[in-house]
Every structure is written in structure tokens, then in C-alpha cells.
Design a protein around this motif. Structure first.
Motif, PDB file in Angstrom:
ATOM      1  N   ALA A 300       0.589  -1.560  -0.105  1.00 25.73           N
ATOM      2  CA  ALA A 300       0.190  -0.078   0.102  1.00 25.73           C
ATOM      3  C   ALA A 300       0.756   1.124  -0.233  1.00 25.73           C
ATOM      4  CB  ALA A 300      -0.823  -0.136   0.915  1.00 25.73           C
ATOM      5  N   ILE A 301       2.384   1.291   0.838  1.00 25.88           N
ATOM      6  CA  ILE A 301       2.922   2.259   0.217  1.00 25.88           C
ATOM      7  C   ILE A 301       3.633   2.510  -0.375  1.00 25.88           C
ATOM      8  CG2 ILE A 301       5.175   3.557   2.051  1.00 25.88           C
ATOM      9  CD1 ILE A 301       4.019   1.766   4.929  1.00 25.88           C
ATOM     10  N   LEU A 302       4.537   1.683  -0.502  1.00 26.63           N
ATOM     11  CA  LEU A 302       4.721   1.584  -2.802  1.00 26.63           C
ATOM     12  C   LEU A 302       3.785   2.698  -3.720  1.00 26.63           C
ATOM     13  CD1 LEU A 302       6.743  -1.359  -2.108  1.00 26.63           C
ATOM     14  CD2 LEU A 302       7.848   1.559  -2.309  1.00 26.63           C
ATOM     15  N   GLU A 303       2.587   1.752  -3.840  1.00 26.61           N
ATOM     16  CA  GLU A 303       1.178   2.324  -4.385  1.00 26.61           C
ATOM     17  C   GLU A 303       1.016   3.487  -4.615  1.00 26.61           C
ATOM     18  OE1 GLU A 303      -2.036   0.150  -3.436  1.00 26.61           O
ATOM     19  OE2 GLU A 303      -1.664  -1.402  -5.111  1.00 26.61           O
ATOM     20  N   GLY A 304       2.215   4.111  -3.447  1.00 27.68           N
ATOM     21  CA  GLY A 304       1.547   5.520  -3.327  1.00 27.68           C
ATOM     22  C   GLY A 304       0.598   6.362  -2.171  1.00 27.68           C
ATOM     23  N   SER A 305       1.114   6.275  -1.448  1.00 27.04           N
ATOM     24  CA  SER A 305       0.047   7.066  -0.579  1.00 27.04           C
ATOM     25  C   SER A 305       0.848   8.445   0.176  1.00 27.04           C
ATOM     26  CB  SER A 305      -0.099   6.478   1.493  1.00 27.04           C
ATOM     27  OG  SER A 305       1.493   6.842   1.327  1.00 27.04           O
ATOM     28  N   VAL A 306      -0.205   9.331   0.541  1.00 27.91           N
ATOM     29  CA  VAL A 306      -0.156  10.845   0.557  1.00 27.91           C
ATOM     30  C   VAL A 306       1.695  10.416   0.880  1.00 27.91           C
ATOM     31  CG1 VAL A 306      -0.419  12.715   1.336  1.00 27.91           C
ATOM     32  CG2 VAL A 306      -1.758  11.181   0.929  1.00 27.91           C
TER      33      VAL A 306
END
Length: 421
Positions: A300-306
Motif C-alpha cells: 500500500a505504501i509503495l502504491e503511493g500514499s500521501v
């Protein structure tokens, strides 16, 4: 009178506002106790003890008072530096207080043993009435420990740091450059691995990819999250640490996060996004079992959170597995659709790293070149034919060739030399 000057300087020190946290420092507290003796202008046994305690605590760090105070000021995590780091322009009131306090602290930095010892070791110019008797205050002629001073322009150096805060940082990020997560907080590594790029031999093309990506990060250009994968002992982790050591002076910092701490990443990224430095989140030896909750967290983090999109943070991970997930043949059982779903889920995480760098097991030629380079570095002379024979024999005993094995082989030769064999 010198005692009057010391007393007035003590009062000025008590009035710090921007740098007020410095008053909680043990050495500064001891110093203030010594300075407060000036109002009595009377050497006593307790006064000499207070003076010596101050010097003793200073000695635990250094015998240079100027350098010690300078480090305290430069690394202070105060409201002024935070405003500058956030891109705000402090008001005139802040600047007035800052300039005044820097002048006061400059005076403290310039305090010599001769200036300060007057409050505990010299005749006083004052007299004391005791009934009808006038008594001159006593003096102390014994030994008092001393310290050194350096010619440092505090205001000039502090201004330079503020103007280049994206290079120097502030607080713990100014004093240290390697960090870990402990009790959900970012804490410094006080004795980091000092390995440099010059220490590493071989894999130059692979390291260049990592270095170029890091340079892009430092230049404020788009930088990719990096996965360094391949055989054990090929120098993946060493590459990351060496890159940080190489560019720490340009504002690069690293925070090492263990796999079980991945759930803390969103909060870590939020904190780092406000720091005017560049950060590598380093995840070493990363791999997942099927159904591991941490898999989804990192994905989820690598997918691009803010937070993850903050331009000053990238993730560098090392792994022996290209796809990061331990697979078994049973995972691929079932019809074609389900098998495809399983495979896609397996590779989905690694595909979110914008740059993947493979560190393969070295062939014989590369392995021997690494050994030869290490031998030259350590001043060990050996015929080429003998190097090949002994290095290959060592590799067979270790179960295969690797950069780590090459270093271990050279270390074994160094041990024999030290033992006189």
C-alpha cells in the motif's frame, strides 16, 4: 571586577528563550552553579567542588568548552530552526532574540579557566564586616582543572547552517545520520557502520544504478524506490550503507526499519516529510511468508500514499528473493485463472519498486578480482596462481563464491599474519 562580569553573564544565560533547552544540559547546569558563586565573591570548599564537578562533566565529552557549546547550539531543536525548516520566515522578534542569545552563548564559549576561576580561587576585592572587625576574604592557591577554547564564530556558523538547512538538518538529524526505530520512535545509531564505497570491490555497474538514483534524490529530482536482490553475501546491504556514508555530508540520512516494524511506516513517513533532508528508508533482508499482513502494508505504501509520495523519502530494500515472497509448488495448484491470480499477487509487491538491481553470485574471474583487490588494499603479497588456488578452495568450503566470502578469505589471511603463521 571580574566577579561582577561573571555574575552578569550568568544572568544573561538565565534569560535564554530560543535556546532555553540548553539550560537543561548537565554541563551547562554545572557551569551556572559555578557562575552563581560570583555574587558571593567568596572562595569556599563547596565552590571549589562545584567548579571541579563542572570540569569533570565537561571532560566526559571533551576538554574544549568552545566546541562543546557550539555542538549544543548547532544541534538544538528549537522553535526558530523549526520555522526555517518548514519554509516559514520568523518575525523580527525571533531574529532579535536569536542574535542576542548567540552573542551570550559566544561569551560562554569564550570563557577561559582564568576568567571563571576568579570566583573560587582569587582574593576578593570586597571586605566583610564582622562586628567591629574588617576581614579580607580568603583565597585558594591549589590546583584547579582547566579546559581549552577555540576561535569559533558562532553567529557566522549558525547563519550558514540555517541558510543550508537542507544540507545540515537540525536536532538529532544534524548530529547523526543513521537511525533505527525503537519503541515507535526514530532514534540515532551512535556508532554506525563506517563502510565506504571505496571499501567495496566489484559490482560497479550495479552500484552505479543505486548511486545515480541517490544523486537524483539529493538533487530534488524524481527518485525510485529500489529493490536490491540476489544471492547472499554479494554486498547488497553494504552498498546501501556505503552510499549513505558517501553522501551524508550532502544531506542524506537513513532510517533502518525491520520487517515487523513496517506497520509504523506511515507515521515515520509523516515525520520525515517535514524534515528538510533526504531520507532512505532501509529494509534489510526482506521476505514474506504467504498471508503475511506486512506484505499488504508495504504494498500500500509503495502504491503511493500521501506520505510515501514525499519528495524527500525513498525506500531501499534488500532481499535474496526477487519477488520477496516465499513460494511453494502448492501455491500454483488449481486451474489456470487461479494460478494466474496467485502469480500476480506474488510479483505485485516487487513490481512496485521503480528500480530493481540484481546482485548475482560472482563467477570465478570476478571472485578472484575481488580477492586480489582486497589483498592489495591490505598489503598482502601473493602470486596470482596461489591466489586462485587458495581462494577457490576457501569458496568450496564456504559453499560457493561471494563477495562476502572473498572478504572472509582475506580476513583469514590477515589473522594468520597476526598470529605469525
Amino acid at each position: 571586577m571580574q566577579s561582577r562580569y561573571i555574575f552578569e553573564l550568568s544572568c544573561k544565560l538565565s534569560g535564554l528563550s530560543i535556546f532555553r533547552s540548553l539550560l537543561e544540559n548537565e554541563v551547562i547546569m554545572n557551569l551556572r552553579e559555578v557562575m552563581s558563586l560570583a555574587k558571593w565573591a567568596c572562595p569556599t570548599e563547596d565552590g571549589i567542588s562545584v567548579y571541579s564537578e563542572f570540569v569533570s562533566n565537561l571532560y566526559k565529552h571533551t576538554d574544549n568548552l568552545s566546541e562543546y557549546i557550539f555542538e549544543l547550539v548547532i544541534n538544538d531543536d528549537n522553535v526558530f530552526v523549526k520555522k526555517c525548516a518548514a519554509g516559514e520566515k520568523p518575525s523580527e522578534n525571533y531574529y532579535d532574540a536569536l542574535n542576542y542569545e548567540l552573542d551570550v552563548l559566544q561569551e560562554i564559549m569564550n570563557l577561559t579557566p582564568e576568567k571563571l576561576s576568579v570566583v573560587v580561587a582569587e582574593y576578593s576585592e570586597e571586605y566583610m564586616m564582622s562586628g567591629d572587625i574588617i576581614l579580607q576574604l580568603p583565597c585558594y592557591n591549589g590546583f584547579l582543572p582547566k579546559w581549552r577554547n577555540s576561535n569559533i564564530s558562532l553567529k557566522k556558523e549558525y547563519t550558514e547552517r540555517i541558510l543550508n538547512i537542507n544540507k545540515y538538518g537540525y536536532g538529532i538529524y544534524a548530529k547523526y545520520y543513521m537511525f533505527i526505530i525503537k519503541n515507535e520512535k526514530i532514534v540515532p545509531v551512535k556508532h554506525p557502520d563506517r563502510q565506504t564505497l571505496a571499501d567495496l570491490v566489484g559490482y560497479n555497474n550495479e552500484r552505479k544504478l543505486v548511486i545515480d538514483n541517490t544523486k537524483a534524490l539529493l538533487a530534488g529530482k524524481p527518485a525510485a524506490n529500489v529493490l536490491l536482490y540476489g544471492d547472499a553475501g554479494t554486498g547488497k546491504s553494504s552498498t546501501v550503507k556505503a552510499v549513505v556514508n558517501e553522501y551524508k555530508g550532502e544531506g542524506l540520512r537513513v532510517v533502518e526499519v525491520r520487517k515487523e516494524q513496517l506497520w509504523e511506516l506511515p507515521a515515520i513517513l509523516d515525520e520525515l516529510s517535514s524534515i528538510p533532508l533526504k531520507f532512505i528508508i532501509f529494509i534489510d533482508d526482506l521476505s514474506f511468508q504467504k498471508g503475511d499482513d506486512n506484505f499488504g502494508t508495504l504494498k500500500a505504501i509503495l502504491e503511493g500514499s500521501v506520505s510515501a509520495r514525499s519528495g524527500n523519502v525513498v525506500i531501499y530494500a534488500t532481499s535474496n528473493r526477487r519477488h520477496l515472497v516465499k513460494e511453494s509448488f502448492s501455491d500454483r495448484d488449481g486451474d489456470d485463472v487461479h494460478r494466474n491470480d496467485t502469480m500476480q499477487e506474488t510479483i505485485s509487491l516487487s513490481e512496485r519498486f521503480g528500480l530493481k538491481v540484481a546482485f548475482g553470485k560472482p563467477d570465478k574471474k570476478c571472485y578472484v578480482e575481488i580477492v586480489k583487490a582486497l589483498l592489495t588494499k591490505h598489503g598482502i603479497k601473493m602470486e596470482d596462481a596461489e591466489v586462485e588456488i587458495q581462494a577457490e578452495r576457501f569458496a568450496l568450503l564456504k559453499g560457493g563464491r561471494s563477495a562476502r566470502g572473498a572478504r572472509q578469505f582475506v580476513d583469514s589471511l590477515l589473522s594468520k599474519e597476526e598470529c605469525g603463521n
